[in-house]
Design an enzyme around this catalytic site. Structure first.
Site, short mmCIF file in Angstrom:
data_model
loop_
_atom_site.label_atom_id
_atom_site.label_comp_id
_atom_site.label_asym_id
_atom_site.label_seq_id
_atom_site.Cartn_x
_atom_site.Cartn_y
_atom_site.Cartn_z
CB SER A 8 -39.52 -111.60 -51.04
OG SER A 8 -40.97 -111.17 -51.13
CE1 TYR A 43 -40.97 -116.46 -52.98
CE2 TYR A 43 -41.82 -114.79 -51.58
CZ TYR A 43 -41.27 -115.31 -52.60
OH TYR A 43 -40.57 -114.25 -53.46
#
Ligand code: NAP
Length: 254
Positions: free
Chosen positions: A139, A152
């Site tokens: 990401s 995350y």
């Protein structure tokens, strides 16, 4: 022209979003695809839509025995295993003060330990086949710090690092390992969080739009194919330029 003719892929988190789109594109490019996910009904439906080139198998990426089963399916049903896309993931957003150790750990388990188990599971079959391509979906939260993404962000930075280690260890066997870093992509994961996909106000995004699953699938197909034969240990953002720097708020007219 990109081709995946004669190749077999395992794609995790393939029941919806980017994983499903990647499975569809891979099949159009000639690959056979084993789709894994924990959303069995959705996964079965996507595989049935794709047709004979696709099979669905329940694959919780935190479960090592399910990884072994997915590899066996690829080998038994399609006769090989050339590509792994570590795509499954979960997103949680909260400030560090509110993130419990349990939530932090479970995010790491799915987003980081899962891909680690996947790399372990495909290592031997890919070595036997003389090579392969592993694509890890990280990401932009693994390229830069983003507030409210403790677990995350840690998992995605970890996956970026794991990619480098695996690339170094597996290169001698012809196995390439790269990481992909999507920006905001219009999938169920970010429903209600991301700005609408159409044209509008997309602050900080050079291309002035939210990404689409197809945008990510195209890059993953390139990394899976021989078109990227000399590329390993790389990290590639597919984010409309949002990590390129500061986009101007207003386009100058003169
Ligand atoms: P998505 O639409 O939520 O699809 C992910 C799929 O993975 C879901 O079906 C999800 O099931 C499944 N999954 C969750 N835990 C799993 C597990 N333990 N084992 C197997 N499958 C599991 O998400 P997406 O947007 O396509 O995201 C795909 C990847 O891109 C993720 O790694 C995500 O972190 C990354 N990414 C996405 C964006 C974005 O803006 N969409 C941006 C950057 C990176 P559940 O729905 O039940 O959890």
């Amino acid at each position: 022209m990109l081709t995946l003719e004669g190749r077999t892929a395992v794609i995790t988190g393939a029941a919806r979003g980017q994983g499903a789109e990647t499975a569809r594109l891979f099949a159009r490019l000639g690959a056979r695809v084993v789709l894994g996910d924990i959303r069995d009904d959705l996964g079965e439906t996507v595989a049935a839509e794709i047709g004979d080139a696709a099979l669905y198998t329940p694959l919780d990426v935190t479960d090592e025995s399910r990884w072994a089963a997915a590899v066996d399916i690829a080998l038994d049903a399609f006769g090989g295993l050339d590509i792994l896309v570590n795509n499954a993931g979960i997103f949680r957003s909260m400030p560090l003060r509110d993130e419990s150790p349990e939530a932090f750990e479970s995010t790491l388990r799915i987003n980081l330990v899962g891909p680690f188990l996947g790399i372990r599971a495909v290592r031997e079959p890919m070595i036997r086949a003389g090579g392969g391509s592993i694509v890890n979906i990280s990401s932009i939260a693994g390229l830069t710090g983003i507030a409210r993404t403790g677990g995350y962000g840690a998992s995605k930075w970890g996956l970026r690092g794991l990619t480098k280690v695996a690339a170094l260890e597996l290169g001698e066997y012809g196995i390439r390992v790269n990481s992909v870093h999507p920006g905001i992509i219009d999938t169920p994961m970010v429903e209600g969080i991301a700005p609408p996909a159409g044209p509008g106000n997309h602050p900080g995004v050079a291309l002035r739009r939210t990404g689409l699953p197809q945008d990510v699938a195209g890059l993953v197909a390139f990394l899976a194919s021989d078109a990227s034969a000399y590329l390993t240990g790389a990290e590639i953002a597919v984010d409309g330029g949002s990590t390129a720097g500061r986009a101007p708020a207003v386009t100058p007219t003169a």
